[in-house]
Design a protein around this motif. Structure first.
Motif, PDB file in Angstrom:
ATOM      1  N   TYR A  25      -7.516  -0.198  -3.178  1.00 28.37           N
ATOM      2  CA  TYR A  25      -6.851   0.588  -1.599  1.00 28.37           C
ATOM      3  C   TYR A  25      -4.990   0.482  -1.508  1.00 28.37           C
ATOM      4  O   TYR A  25      -5.079   1.034  -0.795  1.00 28.37           O
ATOM      5  N   VAL A  26      -4.840  -1.244  -1.264  1.00 31.74           N
ATOM      6  CA  VAL A  26      -3.461  -0.947  -1.586  1.00 31.74           C
ATOM      7  C   VAL A  26      -2.233  -0.027  -1.922  1.00 31.74           C
ATOM      8  O   VAL A  26      -1.631   0.481  -1.386  1.00 31.74           O
TER       9      VAL A  26
ATOM     10  N   CYS B  74      -0.340   0.246   2.030  1.00 31.03           N
ATOM     11  CA  CYS B  74      -1.109  -0.375   2.842  1.00 31.03           C
ATOM     12  C   CYS B  74      -0.568  -1.899   2.355  1.00 31.03           C
ATOM     13  O   CYS B  74      -0.074  -2.323   0.737  1.00 31.03           O
TER      14      CYS B  74
ATOM     15  N   TRP C 285      -0.602  -5.940   1.710  1.00 29.50           N
ATOM     16  CA  TRP C 285      -1.978  -6.600   1.352  1.00 29.50           C
ATOM     17  C   TRP C 285      -2.346  -7.471   2.718  1.00 29.50           C
ATOM     18  O   TRP C 285      -3.355  -7.408   2.897  1.00 29.50           O
TER      19      TRP C 285
ATOM     20  N   LEU D 219      -5.133  -5.500   5.268  1.00 32.03           N
ATOM     21  CA  LEU D 219      -6.065  -5.336   4.585  1.00 32.03           C
ATOM     22  C   LEU D 219      -7.534  -5.333   5.427  1.00 32.03           C
ATOM     23  O   LEU D 219      -7.684  -6.153   6.389  1.00 32.03           O
TER      24      LEU D 219
ATOM     25  N   PHE E 127     -13.380  -5.279   4.659  1.00 32.94           N
ATOM     26  CA  PHE E 127     -13.602  -5.569   2.648  1.00 32.94           C
ATOM     27  C   PHE E 127     -14.264  -6.794   3.112  1.00 32.94           C
ATOM     28  O   PHE E 127     -14.641  -6.805   1.927  1.00 32.94           O
TER      29      PHE E 127
ATOM     30  N   PRO F 263      -6.652 -11.153   2.592  1.00 33.73           N
ATOM     31  CA  PRO F 263      -5.842 -10.634   2.354  1.00 33.73           C
ATOM     32  C   PRO F 263      -4.802 -11.052   0.633  1.00 33.73           C
ATOM     33  O   PRO F 263      -5.057 -10.909  -0.290  1.00 33.73           O
TER      34      PRO F 263
ATOM     35  N   ALA G  15      -7.536 -11.220  -2.288  1.00 31.46           N
ATOM     36  CA  ALA G  15      -7.456  -9.875  -2.653  1.00 31.46           C
ATOM     37  C   ALA G  15      -6.159  -9.795  -3.544  1.00 31.46           C
ATOM     38  O   ALA G  15      -6.305  -9.355  -4.397  1.00 31.46           O
ATOM     39  N   HIS G  16      -5.313 -10.534  -2.985  1.00 31.90           N
ATOM     40  CA  HIS G  16      -4.231 -10.087  -3.757  1.00 31.90           C
ATOM     41  C   HIS G  16      -4.147 -10.961  -5.148  1.00 31.90           C
ATOM     42  O   HIS G  16      -3.314 -10.565  -5.927  1.00 31.90           O
TER      43      HIS G  16
ATOM     44  N   CYS H  27      -1.890  -0.116   8.083  1.00 32.94           N
ATOM     45  CA  CYS H  27      -3.453   0.206   8.054  1.00 32.94           C
ATOM     46  C   CYS H  27      -4.037   0.499   9.052  1.00 32.94           C
ATOM     47  O   CYS H  27      -4.105   0.049   9.528  1.00 32.94           O
TER      48      CYS H  27
ATOM     49  N   SER I 162      -8.108   1.559   8.573  1.00 32.36           N
ATOM     50  CA  SER I 162      -9.156   1.655   8.936  1.00 32.36           C
ATOM     51  C   SER I 162      -9.980   2.753   9.230  1.00 32.36           C
ATOM     52  O   SER I 162     -10.285   2.454  10.471  1.00 32.36           O
TER      53      SER I 162
END
Length: 110
Positions: A2-3, A8, A10, A13, A17, A21, A24-25, A107, A109
């Motif tokens: 997504y990023v 977007c 991080w 996010l 999700f 963040p 995820a990173h 970003c 959503s």
């Protein structure tokens, strides 16, 4: 993903999700270092090739996947320009408020 596809940052996010963040990173970094994306891309190409669903008559090269052999040009002053003028020129190419690499972009959503 997504990023990378949205640009977007991080830290923005979407909460939907269900992952922070930072997590995820961290996972993205671990998967990248492990070569997951390259293997996944190869597996998809192999599968599509086996089905005869690839068209190799043309190709698109995305600058994000190509190495800048001389370090790239964005943000470098042109000959005869000061460093400040070169940075202003790079910002003008990216657009107002846009930072290099998509940093700082918020970003929404969906």
């Amino acid at each position: 993903m997504y990023v990378l596809t949205s640009g977007c940052a991080w830290r923005y996010l979407p909460e939907s999700f269900g992952i922070s963040p930072a997590t995820a990173h961290r996972r993205f970094t671990v998967w990248t270092e492990a070569g997951l994306w390259r293997r996944l891309h190869r597996a998809v190409l192999d599968e599509l090739g086996a089905r005869g669903e690839l068209d190799w008559t043309s190709a698109i090269v995305d600058a994000a996947s190509m190495r800048a052999k001389r370090g790239g040009l964005a943000g470098r002053p042109k000959p005869g320009r000061s460093g400040q003028e070169g940075q202003q020129a790079a910002r003008a190419v990216r657009g107002p408020g846009a930072a290099a690499g998509g940093r700082g972009l918020r970003c929404e959503s969906a």
